[in-house]
Write an enzyme that holds these catalytic residues in place. Structure first.
Site, PDB file in Angstrom:
ATOM      1  N   ASP A  61       0.830  -1.075   0.287  1.00  0.00           N
ATOM      2  CA  ASP A  61      -0.085   0.055   0.496  1.00  0.00           C
ATOM      3  C   ASP A  61       0.560   1.817  -0.234  1.00  0.00           C
ATOM      4  O   ASP A  61       1.698   1.708   1.050  1.00  0.00           O
ATOM      5  CB  ASP A  61      -0.788  -0.231   1.191  1.00  0.00           C
ATOM      6  CG  ASP A  61      -1.992   0.641   1.262  1.00  0.00           C
ATOM      7  OD1 ASP A  61      -3.436   0.773   0.967  1.00  0.00           O
ATOM      8  OD2 ASP A  61      -1.948   2.031   0.989  1.00  0.00           O
ATOM      9  N   ILE A  62       0.700   2.350  -1.019  1.00  0.00           N
ATOM     10  CA  ILE A  62       1.191   3.419  -1.224  1.00  0.00           C
ATOM     11  C   ILE A  62       1.900   4.435   0.255  1.00  0.00           C
ATOM     12  O   ILE A  62       2.090   5.492   0.585  1.00  0.00           O
ATOM     13  CB  ILE A  62       1.081   4.137  -2.819  1.00  0.00           C
ATOM     14  CG1 ILE A  62       2.170   4.803  -2.823  1.00  0.00           C
ATOM     15  CG2 ILE A  62      -0.378   4.922  -2.327  1.00  0.00           C
ATOM     16  CD1 ILE A  62       3.193   4.345  -3.222  1.00  0.00           C
ATOM     17  N   HIS A  81     -10.537  -5.693  -2.988  1.00  0.00           N
ATOM     18  CA  HIS A  81      -9.154  -6.174  -2.264  1.00  0.00           C
ATOM     19  C   HIS A  81      -9.078  -6.347  -0.825  1.00  0.00           C
ATOM     20  O   HIS A  81      -9.640  -5.319  -0.418  1.00  0.00           O
ATOM     21  CB  HIS A  81      -7.801  -4.828  -2.676  1.00  0.00           C
ATOM     22  CG  HIS A  81      -8.827  -3.405  -2.213  1.00  0.00           C
ATOM     23  ND1 HIS A  81      -9.192  -2.637  -2.910  1.00  0.00           N
ATOM     24  CD2 HIS A  81      -8.226  -2.687  -0.985  1.00  0.00           C
ATOM     25  CE1 HIS A  81      -9.795  -1.825  -2.160  1.00  0.00           C
ATOM     26  NE2 HIS A  81      -9.137  -1.273  -1.625  1.00  0.00           N
ATOM     27  N   HIS A 124      -6.603  -5.755   2.764  1.00  0.00           N
ATOM     28  CA  HIS A 124      -5.563  -5.820   3.477  1.00  0.00           C
ATOM     29  C   HIS A 124      -4.714  -6.077   3.918  1.00  0.00           C
ATOM     30  O   HIS A 124      -5.651  -6.965   4.872  1.00  0.00           O
ATOM     31  CB  HIS A 124      -6.282  -4.228   3.825  1.00  0.00           C
ATOM     32  CG  HIS A 124      -6.528  -3.367   3.456  1.00  0.00           C
ATOM     33  ND1 HIS A 124      -5.794  -1.365   3.125  1.00  0.00           N
ATOM     34  CD2 HIS A 124      -7.909  -2.656   3.160  1.00  0.00           C
ATOM     35  CE1 HIS A 124      -6.925  -0.801   2.044  1.00  0.00           C
ATOM     36  NE2 HIS A 124      -7.270  -1.477   2.065  1.00  0.00           N
TER      37      HIS A 124
HETATM   38  P1  AMP Z   1      -9.692   1.431   0.020  1.00  0.00           P
HETATM   39  O1  AMP Z   1     -10.332   1.294  -0.807  1.00  0.00           O
HETATM   40  O2  AMP Z   1     -10.371   2.005   1.623  1.00  0.00           O
HETATM   41  O3  AMP Z   1      -9.370   0.194   1.144  1.00  0.00           O
HETATM   42  O4  AMP Z   1      -8.135   2.097   0.212  1.00  0.00           O
HETATM   43  C1  AMP Z   1      -7.923   1.702  -0.931  1.00  0.00           C
HETATM   44  C2  AMP Z   1      -5.895   1.716  -0.704  1.00  0.00           C
HETATM   45  O5  AMP Z   1      -5.683   1.542  -1.455  1.00  0.00           O
HETATM   46  C3  AMP Z   1      -5.774   2.962   0.350  1.00  0.00           C
HETATM   47  O6  AMP Z   1      -4.626   2.263   1.550  1.00  0.00           O
HETATM   48  C4  AMP Z   1      -4.298   3.303  -0.122  1.00  0.00           C
HETATM   49  O7  AMP Z   1      -2.915   3.966   0.239  1.00  0.00           O
HETATM   50  C5  AMP Z   1      -4.293   2.435  -1.724  1.00  0.00           C
HETATM   51  N1  AMP Z   1      -3.802   3.134  -3.242  1.00  0.00           N
HETATM   52  C6  AMP Z   1      -4.358   3.385  -3.599  1.00  0.00           C
HETATM   53  N2  AMP Z   1      -3.699   3.631  -4.947  1.00  0.00           N
HETATM   54  C7  AMP Z   1      -2.829   2.971  -5.008  1.00  0.00           C
HETATM   55  C8  AMP Z   1      -1.549   2.756  -5.357  1.00  0.00           C
HETATM   56  N3  AMP Z   1      -0.965   3.311  -6.476  1.00  0.00           N
HETATM   57  N4  AMP Z   1      -0.588   1.449  -4.561  1.00  0.00           N
HETATM   58  C9  AMP Z   1      -0.095   0.944  -4.052  1.00  0.00           C
HETATM   59  N5  AMP Z   1      -1.953   1.620  -3.053  1.00  0.00           N
HETATM   60  C10 AMP Z   1      -2.871   2.865  -3.447  1.00  0.00           C
END
Ligand code: AMP
Length: 133
Positions: free
Chosen positions: A29-30, A93, A95
């Protein structure tokens, strides 16, 4: 339009890739809650995790289990927490969040700001543990 995660899977957007197989993909996660915070996604682009068919859903969790074992081996933590949110990115996805104290699993916490080098080093550690499994 392809989701940001489909673009990552296709290699159109860079990521810190942990592992992939035919159907699933894992990357850091970024904006990590903790060091080693990883996302595990199906390659098929479906927004809501419970819209995956049973095979896709179970396969995603089986792959996530392997990644979680690698995280536990390679990052200092008591446990690897599992969470599904999907409020930000409309591509299912999981986490995986290494943690040692309950408050670390709070998505309202300030996210860590890690250098590219540190992200790369974390990625390599987890990837190596995954390859040793
Ligand atoms: P959620 O959809 O609420 O589960 O959160 C989406 C997750 O994706 C968040 O924790 C972001 O930090 C992560 N995220 C969004 N864009 C990217 C990316 N380009 N690379 C890695 N993680 C990402």
């Amino acid at each position: 339009m392809a989701s940001v995660f489909s673009k990552i899977i296709a290699g159109d957007i860079p990521c810190f890739k942990i592992a992939e197989n035919e159907n699933y993909f894992a990357f850091l996660d970024i904006n990590p809650l903790t060091k080693g915070h990883t996302l595990v996604v199906p390659k098929v682009e479906i927004d809501y995790i419970f819209d995956l068919n049973d095979e896709e859903y179970l396969g995603l969790h089986q792959f996530a289990k392997k990644i979680a074992i690698a995280i536990k081996k390679s990052m200092p933590c008591e446990r690897v927490g599992v969470c599904v949110m999907g409020m930000e990115v409309p591509h299912a996805h999981i986490h995986l969040i290494p943690f040692s104290a309950m408050h670390e699993m709070n998505f309202a916490n300030q996210k860590l700001i890690l250098s590219k080098e540190e992200m790369q080093a974390i990625c390599l550690k987890i990837n190596n543990a995954f390859l040793e499994e």
